[in-house]
Design a protein around this motif. Structure first.
Motif, mmCIF file in Angstrom:
data_model
loop_
_atom_site.group_PDB
_atom_site.id
_atom_site.type_symbol
_atom_site.label_atom_id
_atom_site.label_comp_id
_atom_site.label_asym_id
_atom_site.label_seq_id
_atom_site.Cartn_x
_atom_site.Cartn_y
_atom_site.Cartn_z
ATOM 1 N N TRP A 58 0.837 -1.205 0.000
ATOM 2 C CA TRP A 58 0.000 0.000 0.000
ATOM 3 C C TRP A 58 0.869 1.250 0.000
ATOM 4 O O TRP A 58 0.596 2.215 -0.715
ATOM 5 N N SER A 59 1.964 1.241 0.781
ATOM 6 C CA SER A 59 2.833 2.424 0.835
ATOM 7 C C SER A 59 3.505 2.671 -0.516
ATOM 8 O O SER A 59 3.673 3.826 -0.921
ATOM 9 N N LEU A 60 3.866 1.610 -1.220
ATOM 10 C CA LEU A 60 4.442 1.782 -2.563
ATOM 11 C C LEU A 60 3.432 2.407 -3.510
ATOM 12 O O LEU A 60 3.766 3.303 -4.290
ATOM 13 N N ARG A 61 2.215 1.931 -3.442
ATOM 14 C CA ARG A 61 1.179 2.444 -4.348
ATOM 15 C C ARG A 61 0.860 3.911 -4.059
ATOM 16 O O ARG A 61 0.574 4.680 -4.969
ATOM 17 N N LEU A 62 0.947 4.301 -2.796
ATOM 18 C CA LEU A 62 0.666 5.692 -2.425
ATOM 19 C C LEU A 62 1.739 6.663 -2.917
ATOM 20 O O LEU A 62 1.488 7.864 -3.018
ATOM 21 N N GLN A 63 2.936 6.176 -3.213
ATOM 22 C CA GLN A 63 4.020 7.061 -3.639
ATOM 23 C C GLN A 63 3.727 7.769 -4.962
ATOM 24 O O GLN A 63 4.349 8.770 -5.276
ATOM 25 N N SER A 64 2.781 7.267 -5.734
ATOM 26 C CA SER A 64 2.445 7.928 -6.998
ATOM 27 C C SER A 64 1.541 9.143 -6.796
ATOM 28 O O SER A 64 1.371 9.952 -7.710
ATOM 29 N N VAL A 65 0.989 9.288 -5.610
ATOM 30 C CA VAL A 65 0.082 10.393 -5.304
ATOM 31 C C VAL A 65 0.907 11.611 -4.879
ATOM 32 O O VAL A 65 1.737 11.533 -3.970
ATOM 33 N N GLU A 66 0.674 12.718 -5.541
ATOM 34 C CA GLU A 66 1.447 13.947 -5.296
ATOM 35 C C GLU A 66 1.451 14.360 -3.830
ATOM 36 O O GLU A 66 2.465 14.803 -3.301
ATOM 37 N N THR A 67 0.306 14.225 -3.152
ATOM 38 C CA THR A 67 0.182 14.730 -1.788
ATOM 39 C C THR A 67 0.673 13.761 -0.714
ATOM 40 O O THR A 67 0.628 14.090 0.469
ATOM 41 N N THR A 68 1.138 12.588 -1.113
ATOM 42 C CA THR A 68 1.652 11.626 -0.126
ATOM 43 C C THR A 68 2.913 12.192 0.522
ATOM 44 O O THR A 68 3.828 12.615 -0.181
ATOM 45 N N PRO A 69 2.980 12.208 1.846
ATOM 46 C CA PRO A 69 4.207 12.678 2.505
ATOM 47 C C PRO A 69 5.387 11.775 2.132
ATOM 48 O O PRO A 69 5.247 10.557 2.032
ATOM 49 N N ARG A 70 6.536 12.391 1.896
ATOM 50 C CA ARG A 70 7.751 11.639 1.569
ATOM 51 C C ARG A 70 8.949 12.416 2.082
ATOM 52 O O ARG A 70 8.846 13.620 2.327
ATOM 53 N N PRO A 71 10.081 11.752 2.231
ATOM 54 C CA PRO A 71 11.283 12.456 2.720
ATOM 55 C C PRO A 71 11.691 13.585 1.775
ATOM 56 O O PRO A 71 11.411 13.550 0.568
ATOM 57 N N ASP A 72 12.394 14.571 2.322
ATOM 58 C CA ASP A 72 12.927 15.666 1.508
ATOM 59 C C ASP A 72 13.767 15.090 0.372
ATOM 60 O O ASP A 72 14.518 14.142 0.568
ATOM 61 N N GLY A 73 13.621 15.681 -0.808
ATOM 62 C CA GLY A 73 14.393 15.246 -1.965
ATOM 63 C C GLY A 73 13.744 14.123 -2.750
ATOM 64 O O GLY A 73 14.229 13.768 -3.819
ATOM 65 N N PHE A 74 12.666 13.536 -2.246
ATOM 66 C CA PHE A 74 11.971 12.468 -2.959
ATOM 67 C C PHE A 74 10.779 13.066 -3.700
ATOM 68 O O PHE A 74 10.139 13.991 -3.199
ATOM 69 N N VAL A 75 10.489 12.547 -4.869
ATOM 70 C CA VAL A 75 9.394 13.032 -5.691
ATOM 71 C C VAL A 75 8.365 11.910 -5.851
ATOM 72 O O VAL A 75 8.674 10.737 -5.600
ATOM 73 N N PRO A 76 7.161 12.234 -6.301
ATOM 74 C CA PRO A 76 6.203 11.167 -6.577
ATOM 75 C C PRO A 76 6.801 10.176 -7.577
ATOM 76 O O PRO A 76 7.518 10.561 -8.495
#
Length: 180
Positions: A58-76
């Motif tokens: 589920w966390s992998l799939r959420l990475q494609s969503v622009e608003t998903t929180p991610r570490p600095d320097g990481f992009v969707p």
């Protein structure tokens, strides 16, 4: 016939086995900041538990969503798995845009073929299948990089139309058209 699919529970057993193959080749060592290196750390020891693995998927799939929180320097990014029936053969990530680091080192697309599935054309086919997905994300030319001593990856990129732009450090930087 293998296909690119969104991360899914259907390959749970095979994925865990593949990550063990990567771990045995040293992909979980300090300094391995590639996608597989990061994944074999963290919660990998608990992936045998279906609930833990489901949260990972589920966390992998959420990475494609622009608003998903991610570490600095990481992009969707869009995570895709190269799968044949219930057999995990490889993983691919399409980064939706480039940061300065991705422009120099990482590129738009990164991929890994599990060790036991290498040298059978999976890398070439997996990258070829990902290019239309990248085009659908608005990426006209995908930057794909590899280490200068990685002959296999160089061939994969070139077979998919990659044109070498330059070398930065140990990285070769290729631009690959995403549409025919």
């Amino acid at each position: 016939m293998p296909e690119l699919v969104a991360p899914a529970m259907a390959v749970h057993r095979s994925y865990v086995e593949a990550m063990e193959e990567f771990r045995l080749e040293g992909r979980d060592c300090p300094g391995d900041d590639g996608g597989i290196g990061r994944k074999t750390g963290a919660d990998a020891a608990d992936w045998a538990d279906p609930d833990v693995f489901a949260r990972f998927v589920w966390s992998l799939r959420l990475q494609s969503v622009e608003t998903t929180p991610r570490p600095d320097g990481f992009v969707p990014s869009t995570a895709l798995w190269w799968v044949e029936e219930k057999e995990f053969l490889g993983a691919l990530s399409i980064r939706h845009r480039l940061t300065p680091w991705l422009l120099d080192v990482g590129g738009h697309i990164g991929y890994d073929v599990r060790p036991s599935a290498r040298r059978r054309g999976h890398g070439t086919a997996m990258l070829r299948a990902a290019l239309p997905v990248a085009a659908g994300l608005g990426i006209e030319r995908a930057l794909v990089t590899c280490d200068e001593d990685n002959e296999g990856s160089r061939r994969i990129i070139e077979k998919n139309g990659g044109v070498l732009e330059d070398r930065r450090g140990v990285k070769l930087r290729y631009w690959v058209p995403t549409a025919p």
